[in-house]
Write a protein that holds these residues in place. Sequence first.
Motif: not given
Length: 342
Positions: A270-293
């Motif tokens: 994925m290509s992220i425009p870094i200045i835009d990401c910084v200025c808009r405060g964007i967060q990218l999170i990877g999430s795989m399945v979950g714990s037993r809880e």
Amino acid sequence: MKAAVITGFTQPLEIKQVEIPKPKNKEILVKNIACGVCHSDLHITKGDWDEKCSLPRIPGHEGIGEIIELGSQVDNHLQIRDIVGIPWTYSTCLKCEYCLSGQEALCEQLMGTGFSYDGCLAEYTLMDSDFVVKLPDGMDPYTSAPLFCAGVTVYKALKMSGVPPNEWVSIVGVGGLGSVAIKYAVAMGMKVLAVVAPNDQNAVNLSKEMGASEVYDGPSDQHSQWVQDKLRGVQAAIVTVPLIQAYDEAYKSVKRGGRIVAVGLPNGTMSIPIIDCVCRGIQLIGSMVGSREDLKEALAMAKAHKISCKIQKRKLEDINQVFEDMINYRINGRVVIDFTLK
Ligand SMILES: [Zn+2]
Ligand SMILES: [Zn+2]
């Protein structure tokens, strides 16, 4: 027992008779009632990932069944006749920093059900007793089976999205994952925008049935513009489809401080425009399945809010046809193998 077995990555699954395994030590033997069919099963069978399983291997990691035999070291948290679900996480090391902090899905020694060990596309499955989770009383095994992978995956992703009640979340892709994501998001008080393939009327109908407030089925490359114009951005986008373009659009669709939660697995970057990401405060999170809880929470929420998956029951012998249908987007919701169908 009858099992669907991967014997070669270029071949279809082979339905054959294999020996019923015997539980040792901490293992239990489960007689399967239902098993949801996940896209990962298709990828594992075709050897699509860089890491491939050893062969022969039985895939399947959304199983629900009855415990019929306990290994000698299984303690009394489980009993014969308990109805349990078998998730993707077959076992982890239980000792590393991730396991100790409730993030066992990140354990470097995670073993995958139907990948590292034989899974649930068979009449019986062996499982590590520490990693099964009981199906809460009163829940239907067939409509609940997909909660053990699809359900916990989207529940965890929505938790990571941090979207508060009454704020917009977009669910990008409404297949097995996306459809149940809509139900969880609604149960968590979020306002849901479903983003589906252009003019996919089945997905539009399914999205509305699941509780989406808005559905976008226009051109895929205009989704972010539509979201910005109509909703002034979403607080978070959960991307469930394996399409890089969907990620690029999702990035542009979130508002300032927004989050993109990555769940769908396209091969690529994925290509992220870094200045835009910084200025808009964007967060990218990877999430795989979950714990037993996480899985227990997802099941409790499903029971309280009557969340179940839209399913089609098929018999084990149909599995190769099911994979064909998946590849050609002919499945509305999730296919669940019903082991009582002959
Ligand atoms: Zn899965
Ligand atoms: Zn660990």
